[in-house]
Design a protein around this motif. Structure first.
Motif, PDB file in Angstrom:
ATOM      1  N   GLY A 295      13.643 -18.540 -49.768  1.00 15.54           N
ATOM      2  CA  GLY A 295      13.582 -17.699 -50.955  1.00 15.54           C
ATOM      3  C   GLY A 295      12.443 -16.708 -50.956  1.00 15.54           C
ATOM      4  O   GLY A 295      11.951 -16.347 -52.039  1.00 15.54           O
ATOM      5  N   VAL A 296      12.012 -16.240 -49.792  1.00 17.61           N
ATOM      6  CA  VAL A 296      10.924 -15.267 -49.706  1.00 17.61           C
ATOM      7  C   VAL A 296      11.529 -13.864 -49.764  1.00 17.61           C
ATOM      8  O   VAL A 296      12.355 -13.499 -48.924  1.00 17.61           O
ATOM      9  CB  VAL A 296      10.111 -15.455 -48.412  1.00 17.61           C
ATOM     10  N   MET A 297      11.107 -13.078 -50.752  1.00 14.23           N
ATOM     11  CA  MET A 297      11.654 -11.745 -50.938  1.00 14.23           C
ATOM     12  C   MET A 297      10.892 -10.744 -50.076  1.00 14.23           C
ATOM     13  O   MET A 297       9.666 -10.631 -50.186  1.00 14.23           O
ATOM     14  CB  MET A 297      11.547 -11.340 -52.409  1.00 14.23           C
ATOM     15  N   PRO A 298      11.567  -9.995 -49.198  1.00 10.57           N
ATOM     16  CA  PRO A 298      10.861  -8.971 -48.413  1.00 10.57           C
ATOM     17  C   PRO A 298      10.491  -7.777 -49.279  1.00 10.57           C
ATOM     18  O   PRO A 298      10.967  -7.627 -50.414  1.00 10.57           O
ATOM     19  CB  PRO A 298      11.888  -8.592 -47.329  1.00 10.57           C
ATOM     20  N   ASP A 299       9.611  -6.911 -48.743  1.00 11.69           N
ATOM     21  CA  ASP A 299       9.186  -5.728 -49.469  1.00 11.69           C
ATOM     22  C   ASP A 299       9.432  -4.496 -48.600  1.00 11.69           C
ATOM     23  O   ASP A 299       9.960  -4.570 -47.486  1.00 11.69           O
ATOM     24  CB  ASP A 299       7.704  -5.837 -49.874  1.00 11.69           C
ATOM     25  N   TYR A 300       9.032  -3.332 -49.113  1.00  7.37           N
ATOM     26  CA  TYR A 300       9.296  -2.081 -48.407  1.00  7.37           C
ATOM     27  C   TYR A 300       8.396  -1.901 -47.186  1.00  7.37           C
ATOM     28  O   TYR A 300       8.726  -1.153 -46.272  1.00  7.37           O
ATOM     29  CB  TYR A 300       9.129  -0.909 -49.369  1.00  7.37           C
ATOM     30  N   GLU A 301       7.252  -2.557 -47.167  1.00  3.94           N
ATOM     31  CA  GLU A 301       6.401  -2.495 -45.978  1.00  3.94           C
ATOM     32  C   GLU A 301       7.080  -3.164 -44.786  1.00  3.94           C
ATOM     33  O   GLU A 301       6.973  -2.691 -43.654  1.00  3.94           O
ATOM     34  CB  GLU A 301       5.059  -3.165 -46.270  1.00  3.94           C
ATOM     35  N   MET A 302       7.803  -4.242 -45.044  1.00  2.00           N
ATOM     36  CA  MET A 302       8.539  -4.892 -43.961  1.00  2.00           C
ATOM     37  C   MET A 302       9.647  -3.985 -43.435  1.00  2.00           C
ATOM     38  O   MET A 302       9.935  -3.990 -42.228  1.00  2.00           O
ATOM     39  CB  MET A 302       9.119  -6.219 -44.445  1.00  2.00           C
TER      40      MET A 302
END
Length: 413
Positions: free
Chosen positions: A155-162
């Motif tokens: 349940g780890v939400m990625p971000d735009y940096e990834m």
């Protein structure tokens, strides 16, 4: 002139073949001479030959003493600075993913981004359509896809940096970036879909988790009230623990109307999961009122039944409609029984449940003192019960649904 050029070409090709043959001969003779060593040589020199069964990459995470997030990130930085070409980076990432739970970083987005940053930049970007569709550098792309799937499982939400990191490593046509886009579409939808939002992270206090669990189960009736009792308020209680009880006004009414000749049952423990935390809870249940449920079935009409359609212009009398006045079925009255209350205790023992019944009786449910209450355990009681009440009171079976412990509750006057 032309003939002279042809002769030179033949000599040149013959020379290349001779060199290749000589090189092949030298390599074969080297391989053959390797196992044939002088028996009079020093045995210590033969013992220094490296074993072939050793792993190609040493796992630094398995030998770490201080298993913290800082140690984990330090080992990732050491691997990045050790070699410019970053050889064996795929094996390193798989080893890091396998040992995340030991360091407690399996739900940390910063750690996942640090592992993606291990991959070399620009080398794996496809340059044409065929490379993009046939998964250019499949081993490296599958490694990062597995990393993203582990993020999704926890349940780890990625971000735009990834997204920018994946774009620099695999390009816009890379399969990991496609996996990232699918995650960013579905994960925000599922994250906010539950009608029972939980704090992030879930509190470590068992009492707070029990409150959240009982409140979630009591949302079936908006008039339900969650109360926290302390067994220390009772004079003869053995367990000194807390009890989280949930009961509504409708359930209190059903308890008052319950027949004094019919027993009530305390059943459990059942399980409810709040993310990765499990809470045991118990129910106070009565047998179903078969006569009342039969009357409900008689009054119920099927609106889709065309045999009851009213056609007065054909001379057919309309069907006689049943009387709709009467008792309505409560949400707590199910086909297998009537749920009168639920609770979660700190020890999940019989004494704590007996204290729960006595506390309900002292807080506006005096009729429960006139009804026999039986314990019906459908799974083994935790080890705390054996520690407090002795091994004779705990069912000697490991099957969760194989045995039922049914015994009357002896109230202490």
């Amino acid at each position: 002139m032309l003939r002279r050029a042809q002769c030179l070409l033949r000599l040149h090709s013959h020379g290349r073949q001779s060199v290749a043959t000589l090189t092949r001969h030298r390599s074969y003779s080297t391989d053959e001479a390797t196992p044939k060593q002088n028996p009079s040589a020093n045995p210590n020199q033969r013992a220094q030959k490296p074993a072939r069964n050793l792993p190609a990459v040493r796992n630094p995470f398995a030998a770490a003493q201080d298993r913290t997030k800082d140690t984990y990130l330090t080992m990732v930085e050491i691997f990045q600075e050790r070699d410019v070409h970053r050889r064996n980076h795929v094996e390193f990432i798989y080893a890091a993913l396998k040992n995340m739970a030991d360091f407690g970083v399996e739900r940390d987005l910063e750690v996942y981004k640090a592992l993606i940053n291990v991959m070399p930049k620009g080398k794996f970007i496809p340059t044409n359509l065929f490379q993009a569709e046939f998964m250019h550098y499949p081993k490296q792309q599958q490694c990062i896809i597995d990393l993203l799937e582990q993020m999704e499982d926890f349940g780890v939400m990625p971000d735009y940096e990834m997204e920018a990191m994946l774009l620099n490593v695999f390009g816009r046509q890379g399969h990991p970036l496609r996996k990232y886009w699918r995650m960013m579409y579905w994960m925000p939808k599922f994250k906010n879909l539950s009608p029972w939002p939980l704090p992030d992270p879930v509190p470590d206090d068992t009492l707070e988790i029990a409150k959240l669990a009982v409140e979630r189960m009591c949302t079936v009736d908006l008039r339900s009230k969650v109360t926290v009792f302390q067994t220390s308020d009772l004079k003869d209680a053995i367990d000194d623990t807390w009890i989280v009880s949930g009961m509504s006004a409708e359930q209190e009414k059903l308890l008052r109307e319950h027949s004094r000749q019919k027993a009530l049952y305390i059943e459990g423990p059942f399980h409810i999961w709040l993310r990765n935390r499990r809470i045991n809870y118990f129910t106070l249940r009565a047998d179903p009122d078969t006569q009342f449920l039969a009357q409900l079935d008689e009054r119920q009409l099927d609106d889709d039944d065309v045999s009851n359609i009213e056609v007065p212009f054909l001379g057919r009398a309309p069907p006689r409609r049943h009387n709709q006045l009467g008792k309505l079925r409560s949400v707590h009255q199910q086909d297998d029984g009537t749920i009168l209350a639920i609770c979660a205790t700190g020890t999940s023992t019989k004494d704590s449940l007996l204290s729960w019944i006595r506390l309900l009786e002292a807080n506006g449910n005096s009729s429960i003192g006139e009804v026999p209450v039986l314990f019906r355990f459908t799974s083994t009681v935790p080890a705390k019960a054996e520690e407090i009440e002795g091994p004779a009171s705990v069912p000697a079976t490991s099957n969760a649904r194989s045995s039922k412990d049914e015994s009357p509750s002896s109230r202490r006057e």
